[in-house]
Design an enzyme around this catalytic site. Sequence first.
Site, PDB file in Angstrom:
ATOM      1  N   LYS A  22       0.833  -1.203   0.000  1.00 24.19           N
ATOM      2  CA  LYS A  22       0.000   0.000   0.000  1.00 24.19           C
ATOM      3  C   LYS A  22       0.873   1.260   0.000  1.00 24.19           C
ATOM      4  O   LYS A  22       0.673   2.163  -0.802  1.00 24.19           O
ATOM      5  CB  LYS A  22      -0.904   0.005   1.227  1.00 24.19           C
ATOM      6  CG  LYS A  22      -1.480   1.361   1.582  1.00 24.19           C
ATOM      7  CD  LYS A  22      -2.201   1.304   2.904  1.00 24.19           C
ATOM      8  CE  LYS A  22      -2.380   2.570   3.633  1.00 24.19           C
ATOM      9  NZ  LYS A  22      -1.333   3.306   4.222  1.00 24.19           N
ATOM     10  N   ASN A  23       1.841   1.305   0.913  1.00 24.83           N
ATOM     11  CA  ASN A  23       2.566   2.558   1.090  1.00 24.83           C
ATOM     12  C   ASN A  23       3.535   2.868  -0.043  1.00 24.83           C
ATOM     13  O   ASN A  23       4.064   3.970  -0.118  1.00 24.83           O
ATOM     14  CB  ASN A  23       3.263   2.580   2.453  1.00 24.83           C
ATOM     15  CG  ASN A  23       2.230   2.762   3.569  1.00 24.83           C
ATOM     16  OD1 ASN A  23       1.079   3.114   3.301  1.00 24.83           O
ATOM     17  ND2 ASN A  23       2.629   2.495   4.809  1.00 24.83           N
ATOM     18  N   CYS A 116      -5.099   8.190   8.719  1.00 25.21           N
ATOM     19  CA  CYS A 116      -5.452   7.680  10.046  1.00 25.21           C
ATOM     20  C   CYS A 116      -5.158   8.712  11.123  1.00 25.21           C
ATOM     21  O   CYS A 116      -4.165   9.440  11.047  1.00 25.21           O
ATOM     22  CB  CYS A 116      -4.653   6.415  10.351  1.00 25.21           C
ATOM     23  SG  CYS A 116      -5.199   4.987   9.415  1.00 25.21           S
ATOM     24  N   ARG A 121       0.518  14.604  12.811  1.00 21.63           N
ATOM     25  CA  ARG A 121       0.873  14.444  11.402  1.00 21.63           C
ATOM     26  C   ARG A 121       1.114  15.767  10.656  1.00 21.63           C
ATOM     27  O   ARG A 121       0.487  16.042   9.613  1.00 21.63           O
ATOM     28  CB  ARG A 121      -0.153  13.576  10.666  1.00 21.63           C
ATOM     29  CG  ARG A 121      -0.425  12.265  11.357  1.00 21.63           C
ATOM     30  CD  ARG A 121      -1.170  11.279  10.500  1.00 21.63           C
ATOM     31  NE  ARG A 121      -0.271  10.561   9.607  1.00 21.63           N
ATOM     32  CZ  ARG A 121      -0.633   9.520   8.860  1.00 21.63           C
ATOM     33  NH1 ARG A 121      -1.859   9.082   8.905  1.00 21.63           N
ATOM     34  NH2 ARG A 121       0.234   8.912   8.073  1.00 21.63           N
ATOM     35  N   ASP A 304       3.899   0.328  11.948  1.00 18.66           N
ATOM     36  CA  ASP A 304       2.643  -0.179  11.383  1.00 18.66           C
ATOM     37  C   ASP A 304       2.356  -1.632  11.786  1.00 18.66           C
ATOM     38  O   ASP A 304       1.253  -2.124  11.572  1.00 18.66           O
ATOM     39  CB  ASP A 304       2.663  -0.068   9.850  1.00 18.66           C
ATOM     40  CG  ASP A 304       2.763   1.377   9.388  1.00 18.66           C
ATOM     41  OD1 ASP A 304       2.493   2.275  10.195  1.00 18.66           O
ATOM     42  OD2 ASP A 304       3.124   1.603   8.218  1.00 18.66           O
ATOM     43  N   ARG A 396      -8.947   0.206   3.706  1.00 18.31           N
ATOM     44  CA  ARG A 396      -8.020   1.158   3.076  1.00 18.31           C
ATOM     45  C   ARG A 396      -6.683   0.498   2.785  1.00 18.31           C
ATOM     46  O   ARG A 396      -5.940   0.958   1.916  1.00 18.31           O
ATOM     47  CB  ARG A 396      -7.794   2.371   3.994  1.00 18.31           C
ATOM     48  CG  ARG A 396      -8.954   3.327   4.010  1.00 18.31           C
ATOM     49  CD  ARG A 396      -8.548   4.648   4.641  1.00 18.31           C
ATOM     50  NE  ARG A 396      -7.176   4.955   4.317  1.00 18.31           N
ATOM     51  CZ  ARG A 396      -6.261   5.360   5.186  1.00 18.31           C
ATOM     52  NH1 ARG A 396      -6.578   5.556   6.432  1.00 18.31           N
ATOM     53  NH2 ARG A 396      -5.043   5.608   4.804  1.00 18.31           N
TER      54      ARG A 396
HETATM   55  C1  EPZ Z   1       4.220   6.691   6.324  1.00 21.74           C
HETATM   56  O1  EPZ Z   1       3.545   7.816   6.872  1.00 21.74           O
HETATM   57  C2  EPZ Z   1       3.188   5.613   6.218  1.00 21.74           C
HETATM   58  N1  EPZ Z   1       2.087   6.098   5.391  1.00 21.74           N
HETATM   59  C3  EPZ Z   1       2.674   5.258   7.618  1.00 21.74           C
HETATM   60  O2  EPZ Z   1       1.814   4.148   7.473  1.00 21.74           O
HETATM   61  C4  EPZ Z   1       3.839   4.857   8.500  1.00 21.74           C
HETATM   62  O3  EPZ Z   1       3.368   4.670   9.826  1.00 21.74           O
HETATM   63  C5  EPZ Z   1       4.910   5.942   8.516  1.00 21.74           C
HETATM   64  O4  EPZ Z   1       5.298   6.259   7.143  1.00 21.74           O
HETATM   65  C6  EPZ Z   1       6.155   5.548   9.283  1.00 21.74           C
HETATM   66  O5  EPZ Z   1       6.674   4.350   8.774  1.00 21.74           O
HETATM   67  C7  EPZ Z   1       2.198   6.121   4.076  1.00 21.74           C
HETATM   68  O6  EPZ Z   1       3.206   5.729   3.497  1.00 21.74           O
HETATM   69  C8  EPZ Z   1       1.032   6.615   3.308  1.00 21.74           C
HETATM   70  P1  EPZ Z   1       6.455   9.993   8.321  1.00 21.74           P
HETATM   71  P2  EPZ Z   1       4.174   9.269   6.814  1.00 21.74           P
HETATM   72  O7  EPZ Z   1       6.446  11.238   7.511  1.00 21.74           O
HETATM   73  O8  EPZ Z   1       4.975   9.367   5.573  1.00 21.74           O
HETATM   74  C9  EPZ Z   1       6.627  13.328  11.820  1.00 21.74           C
HETATM   75  C10 EPZ Z   1      -0.126   2.904   7.742  1.00 21.74           C
HETATM   76  O9  EPZ Z   1      -0.726   2.428   8.743  1.00 21.74           O
HETATM   77  N2  EPZ Z   1       6.612  14.306  10.713  1.00 21.74           N
HETATM   78  O10 EPZ Z   1       7.610   9.070   8.202  1.00 21.74           O
HETATM   79  O11 EPZ Z   1       3.078  10.227   7.035  1.00 21.74           O
HETATM   80  C11 EPZ Z   1       5.277  12.608  11.933  1.00 21.74           C
HETATM   81  O12 EPZ Z   1       4.354  13.377  12.668  1.00 21.74           O
HETATM   82  C12 EPZ Z   1       0.425   4.309   7.782  1.00 21.74           C
HETATM   83  O13 EPZ Z   1       0.019   2.291   6.679  1.00 21.74           O
HETATM   84  C13 EPZ Z   1       6.703  15.647  11.012  1.00 21.74           C
HETATM   85  O14 EPZ Z   1       6.829  16.047  12.183  1.00 21.74           O
HETATM   86  O15 EPZ Z   1       5.127   9.184   8.064  1.00 21.74           O
HETATM   87  C14 EPZ Z   1       5.684  11.308  12.591  1.00 21.74           C
HETATM   88  O16 EPZ Z   1       5.808  11.510  13.973  1.00 21.74           O
HETATM   89  C15 EPZ Z   1       0.118   5.028   9.040  1.00 21.74           C
HETATM   90  N3  EPZ Z   1       6.679  16.547   9.984  1.00 21.74           N
HETATM   91  C16 EPZ Z   1       7.053  11.021  11.999  1.00 21.74           C
HETATM   92  O17 EPZ Z   1       7.544  12.284  11.513  1.00 21.74           O
HETATM   93  C17 EPZ Z   1       6.565  16.155   8.682  1.00 21.74           C
HETATM   94  O18 EPZ Z   1       6.546  17.014   7.787  1.00 21.74           O
HETATM   95  C18 EPZ Z   1       7.068  10.005  10.860  1.00 21.74           C
HETATM   96  O19 EPZ Z   1       6.245  10.433   9.828  1.00 21.74           O
HETATM   97  C19 EPZ Z   1       6.462  14.781   8.390  1.00 21.74           C
HETATM   98  C20 EPZ Z   1       6.479  13.864   9.433  1.00 21.74           C
END
Ligand code: EPZ
Length: 417
Positions: A22-23, A116, A121, A304, A396
Amino acid sequence: MKQMIIEGNHPLTGTIHIGGAKNSAVALIPASILANGVSTIQNVPNISDRDALIDILKILNCEVKVDKDVLKIDTRNLKNALIDEEHSKKLRASYYFMGALLGREKYVEIYIPGGCNIGARPIDIHIDGFKALGAKVTIEGNKYILEADKLIGTDIYLRFQSVGATINLMLASVLAEGKTVIHNAAKEAEIENIADYLISMGAKIEGAGTDEITITGVKNLHEGKIRVLPDRIEAGTYIILGALVGKNLCIKDIYPKHLEALTSKLKDMGSDITINKDNIVISKVESLLPTNIKTLVYPGFPTDIGQPMAVLLTQANGTSLFEETIWENRMGHVPSLNKMGANITVKGTSSMTIGPSKLHGCEVVATDLRGGSALVLAGLTATGTTIINDVEHILRGYEDIEEKLTKVGAKIKIKEI
Ligand code: EPZ
């Protein structure tokens, strides 16, 4: 509204075939608009996030043909347009249209993404990166406007190894002038998959899968082709299911290397697990050892998989500690698991589980995608009937979940209510 009904406590045996990640798919689909032509994506999972992204492509006047798991995306007549709140809010990955449209059109109007409810986020790392490349970003209420005369490659240091920001900045920089280096990049396998797609279109990218990615801008991109890599989270969920109720349950079409953080934990807990080249076979054992888990960025223990793993901890013989380090709000499944008989105490982003607990079926609510999948595992382990509400969250991200589980002996039905 959809509801899932599970008759639990049946041993599961046979083979579950894992679909595309998915991701990865949710980034590959928007990435297609960087090419001018008809690009092909194979092994696309049949999930509702796929359909939500196809709807956005249609807003942009792209033509999309779906033939089973193959998408053909024709971007030759792309017309830039506002991505409205209704479409943007359906999922997180709508924000990949920011990087992709900025790269191709140098102008994007899009509402904030959904996804989610597992934490605040923010998308500041993405926005700071776009600005470093030369974009002007205006925020009007919930709407973002990104624009640039031209994008110029530069050094970008991510303050956190964000998966989404790493991908979005790759998308925005492949057509920029000169060289972009993303420092402290996320290293998830999905990022290599996106890079390979862009490379198939003629992009110049080195280092994807490491924490330093170098992108040398090119003038334009032609049609590309990619196969979505196997979904390590779907695989991990079903591997844990095998440890709960499996009898030689085979999880097939996977890259076991991407699952080492999970499989090494399962071995530590005393699971009966055999790791083969493209599959893992796993069975329930009499008694599991407790363990301690801390989620980390790849290749650490995936956040995840933390929620499905919470169910296995309820069956371990003793006290297990769990610490979530990526998201602030990823314990939505715990009240439901406790209602089913688990003994889990949450403190902030950590939890303590005392096992083993006999789980019993009851009516519960999926609060998010992976929290929902944890309830499916709990329902299949519990005695009696489990009714899960708000199943849309689960659909999803888990393709054909009812069919895949029924095939290995689960008594599971999804119905419209
Ligand atoms: C991806 O989310 C995945 N989603 C998530 O999977 C997964 O949990 C996550 O990566 C971590 O592996 C998709 O790929 C669509 P991040 P993403 O940016 O890209 C902070 C699932 O269940 N952050 O790596 O949104 C954020 O708040 C989903 O399949 C900022 O502060 O995750 C978090 O604490 C849920 N500012 C951390 O970084 C930003 O601009 C990691 O977020 C971006 C992120």
